[in-house]
Design a protein around this motif. Structure first.
Motif, mmCIF file in Angstrom:
data_model
loop_
_atom_site.group_PDB
_atom_site.id
_atom_site.type_symbol
_atom_site.label_atom_id
_atom_site.label_comp_id
_atom_site.label_asym_id
_atom_site.label_seq_id
_atom_site.Cartn_x
_atom_site.Cartn_y
_atom_site.Cartn_z
ATOM 1 N N PRO A 25 7.057 5.915 -2.201
ATOM 2 C CA PRO A 25 8.121 6.770 -1.676
ATOM 3 C C PRO A 25 7.701 7.413 -0.352
ATOM 4 C CG PRO A 25 7.761 7.194 -4.014
ATOM 5 C CD PRO A 25 6.645 6.303 -3.553
ATOM 6 N N PRO A 26 8.643 7.656 0.541
ATOM 7 C CA PRO A 26 8.316 8.295 1.821
ATOM 8 C C PRO A 26 7.539 9.597 1.608
ATOM 9 C CG PRO A 26 10.584 7.543 1.838
ATOM 10 C CD PRO A 26 10.077 7.375 0.433
ATOM 11 N N GLY A 27 6.444 9.746 2.333
ATOM 12 C CA GLY A 27 5.675 10.972 2.314
ATOM 13 C C GLY A 27 4.809 11.201 1.085
ATOM 14 N N ILE A 28 4.712 10.238 0.165
ATOM 15 C CA ILE A 28 3.903 10.462 -1.034
ATOM 16 C C ILE A 28 2.426 10.559 -0.639
ATOM 17 C CG2 ILE A 28 3.610 8.021 -1.619
ATOM 18 C CD1 ILE A 28 3.815 8.901 -4.601
ATOM 19 N N LYS A 29 1.764 11.566 -1.162
ATOM 20 C CA LYS A 29 0.343 11.756 -0.896
ATOM 21 C C LYS A 29 -0.436 10.792 -1.786
ATOM 22 C CE LYS A 29 1.189 16.524 0.348
ATOM 23 N NZ LYS A 29 2.642 16.502 0.242
ATOM 24 N N HIS A 30 -1.443 10.139 -1.204
ATOM 25 C CA HIS A 30 -2.219 9.166 -1.957
ATOM 26 C C HIS A 30 -3.616 9.018 -1.370
ATOM 27 C CE1 HIS A 30 -0.193 6.954 1.279
ATOM 28 N NE2 HIS A 30 -1.164 6.065 1.206
ATOM 29 N N VAL A 31 -4.479 8.368 -2.150
ATOM 30 C CA VAL A 31 -5.853 8.131 -1.721
ATOM 31 C C VAL A 31 -6.357 6.863 -2.411
ATOM 32 C CG1 VAL A 31 -6.861 9.605 -3.527
ATOM 33 C CG2 VAL A 31 -8.142 9.198 -1.418
ATOM 34 N N ILE A 32 -7.164 6.096 -1.704
ATOM 35 C CA ILE A 32 -7.821 4.922 -2.278
ATOM 36 C C ILE A 32 -9.161 5.395 -2.822
ATOM 37 C CG2 ILE A 32 -8.711 2.599 -1.846
ATOM 38 C CD1 ILE A 32 -5.672 2.912 -1.348
ATOM 39 N N LEU A 33 -9.407 5.177 -4.103
ATOM 40 C CA LEU A 33 -10.636 5.644 -4.744
ATOM 41 C C LEU A 33 -11.707 4.565 -4.832
ATOM 42 C CD1 LEU A 33 -8.913 7.629 -7.617
ATOM 43 C CD2 LEU A 33 -9.906 8.556 -5.505
ATOM 44 N N ASP A 34 -11.304 3.301 -4.789
ATOM 45 C CA ASP A 34 -12.244 2.185 -4.874
ATOM 46 C C ASP A 34 -11.468 0.894 -4.614
ATOM 47 O OD1 ASP A 34 -14.618 0.820 -5.279
ATOM 48 O OD2 ASP A 34 -14.508 0.901 -7.475
ATOM 49 N N TYR A 35 -12.155 -0.140 -4.197
ATOM 50 C CA TYR A 35 -11.550 -1.474 -4.094
ATOM 51 C C TYR A 35 -12.627 -2.538 -4.151
ATOM 52 C CZ TYR A 35 -12.597 -0.960 0.940
ATOM 53 O OH TYR A 35 -13.198 -0.737 2.143
ATOM 54 N N SER A 36 -12.215 -3.738 -4.533
ATOM 55 C CA SER A 36 -13.134 -4.869 -4.594
ATOM 56 C C SER A 36 -13.372 -5.414 -3.188
ATOM 57 C CB SER A 36 -12.552 -5.969 -5.499
ATOM 58 O OG SER A 36 -11.327 -6.455 -4.986
ATOM 59 N N ASP A 37 -14.468 -6.125 -3.026
ATOM 60 C CA ASP A 37 -14.813 -6.693 -1.720
ATOM 61 C C ASP A 37 -13.783 -7.710 -1.228
ATOM 62 O OD1 ASP A 37 -17.090 -5.148 -1.691
ATOM 63 O OD2 ASP A 37 -18.443 -6.795 -2.217
ATOM 64 N N ASP A 38 -12.997 -8.271 -2.139
ATOM 65 C CA ASP A 38 -11.997 -9.270 -1.742
ATOM 66 C C ASP A 38 -10.574 -8.702 -1.710
ATOM 67 O OD1 ASP A 38 -11.738 -8.958 -4.505
ATOM 68 O OD2 ASP A 38 -11.416 -11.101 -4.878
ATOM 69 N N TYR A 39 -10.423 -7.369 -1.736
ATOM 70 C CA TYR A 39 -9.100 -6.729 -1.777
ATOM 71 C C TYR A 39 -8.297 -7.093 -0.532
ATOM 72 C CZ TYR A 39 -5.713 -2.914 -2.489
ATOM 73 O OH TYR A 39 -4.577 -2.172 -2.690
ATOM 74 N N GLU A 40 -7.110 -7.630 -0.750
ATOM 75 C CA GLU A 40 -6.223 -8.042 0.340
ATOM 76 C C GLU A 40 -4.788 -7.739 -0.059
ATOM 77 O OE1 GLU A 40 -5.107 -12.354 2.010
ATOM 78 O OE2 GLU A 40 -7.191 -11.782 2.362
ATOM 79 N N ILE A 41 -4.031 -7.104 0.853
ATOM 80 C CA ILE A 41 -2.659 -6.711 0.547
ATOM 81 C C ILE A 41 -1.709 -7.140 1.651
ATOM 82 C CG2 ILE A 41 -3.258 -4.754 -0.920
ATOM 83 C CD1 ILE A 41 -2.873 -2.903 1.477
ATOM 84 N N LEU A 42 -0.458 -7.291 1.278
ATOM 85 C CA LEU A 42 0.649 -7.486 2.212
ATOM 86 C C LEU A 42 1.436 -6.183 2.208
ATOM 87 C CD1 LEU A 42 2.766 -9.114 3.889
ATOM 88 C CD2 LEU A 42 3.781 -9.752 1.688
ATOM 89 N N GLU A 43 1.680 -5.623 3.394
ATOM 90 C CA GLU A 43 2.457 -4.390 3.499
ATOM 91 C C GLU A 43 3.674 -4.631 4.390
ATOM 92 O OE1 GLU A 43 -0.083 -0.533 3.341
ATOM 93 O OE2 GLU A 43 -1.071 -1.891 4.758
ATOM 94 N N VAL A 44 4.806 -4.076 3.978
ATOM 95 C CA VAL A 44 6.024 -4.051 4.790
ATOM 96 C C VAL A 44 6.400 -2.580 4.932
ATOM 97 C CG1 VAL A 44 8.437 -4.737 4.975
ATOM 98 C CG2 VAL A 44 6.775 -6.301 3.931
ATOM 99 N N ILE A 45 6.554 -2.123 6.182
ATOM 100 C CA ILE A 45 6.746 -0.699 6.456
ATOM 101 C C ILE A 45 7.877 -0.509 7.454
ATOM 102 C CG2 ILE A 45 5.625 1.398 7.288
ATOM 103 C CD1 ILE A 45 2.921 -0.049 6.612
ATOM 104 N N LEU A 46 8.724 0.486 7.194
ATOM 105 C CA LEU A 46 9.783 0.882 8.124
ATOM 106 C C LEU A 46 9.603 2.345 8.469
ATOM 107 C CD1 LEU A 46 11.121 -1.437 6.226
ATOM 108 C CD2 LEU A 46 13.237 -0.546 7.143
#
Length: 117
Positions: free
Chosen positions: A79-100
């Motif tokens: 949701p717009p403006g949602i507060k978040h944080v990445i706490l951990d990820y794997s070495d192969d973490y890969e994402i597709l993002e679509v942003i407006l």
């Protein structure tokens, strides 16, 4: 080159063809997880933000939802403006993002609000 020092991004060209309405990119973690560089609570000033995990897994915390684990095949809309944080990820973490819209600001915050629920 990437949007963040710990990631390599591949722009998919949406901004150019939509006149800045949207952006899309594949974001791959370029370095192993380092909490000092990555675990910074923040939010984005966007209208729409969709994330699809292409590879690997991550642990994230979202305001009002607590900690969750995402893995290959996971998809969500932030949701717009949602507060978040990445706490951990794997070495192969890969994402597709679509942003407006294509251009937006990111704001760091001191800490995550308490999740009540």
């Amino acid at each position: 080159a990437g949007l963040r020092s710990y990631a390599a991004s591949r722009d998919l060209g949406f901004a150019a063809v939509t006149g800045g309405l949207a952006q899309a990119h594949v974001n791959r973690r370029a370095k192993p997880f380092n909490a000092k560089d990555v675990s910074i609570p923040h939010f984005h000033d966007v209208l729409f933000h969709m994330v699809y995990v292409l590879k690997g897994h991550a642990k994230c915390e979202f305001e009002g939802h607590g900690v969750c684990e995402v893995r290959e095949g996971s998809c969500w809309i932030q949701p717009p403006g949602i507060k978040h944080v990445i706490l951990d990820y794997s070495d192969d973490y890969e994402i597709l993002e679509v942003i407006l819209p294509a251009q937006y600001d990111t704001f760091n915050i001191d800490k995550m609000p308490e999740n009540k629920g």
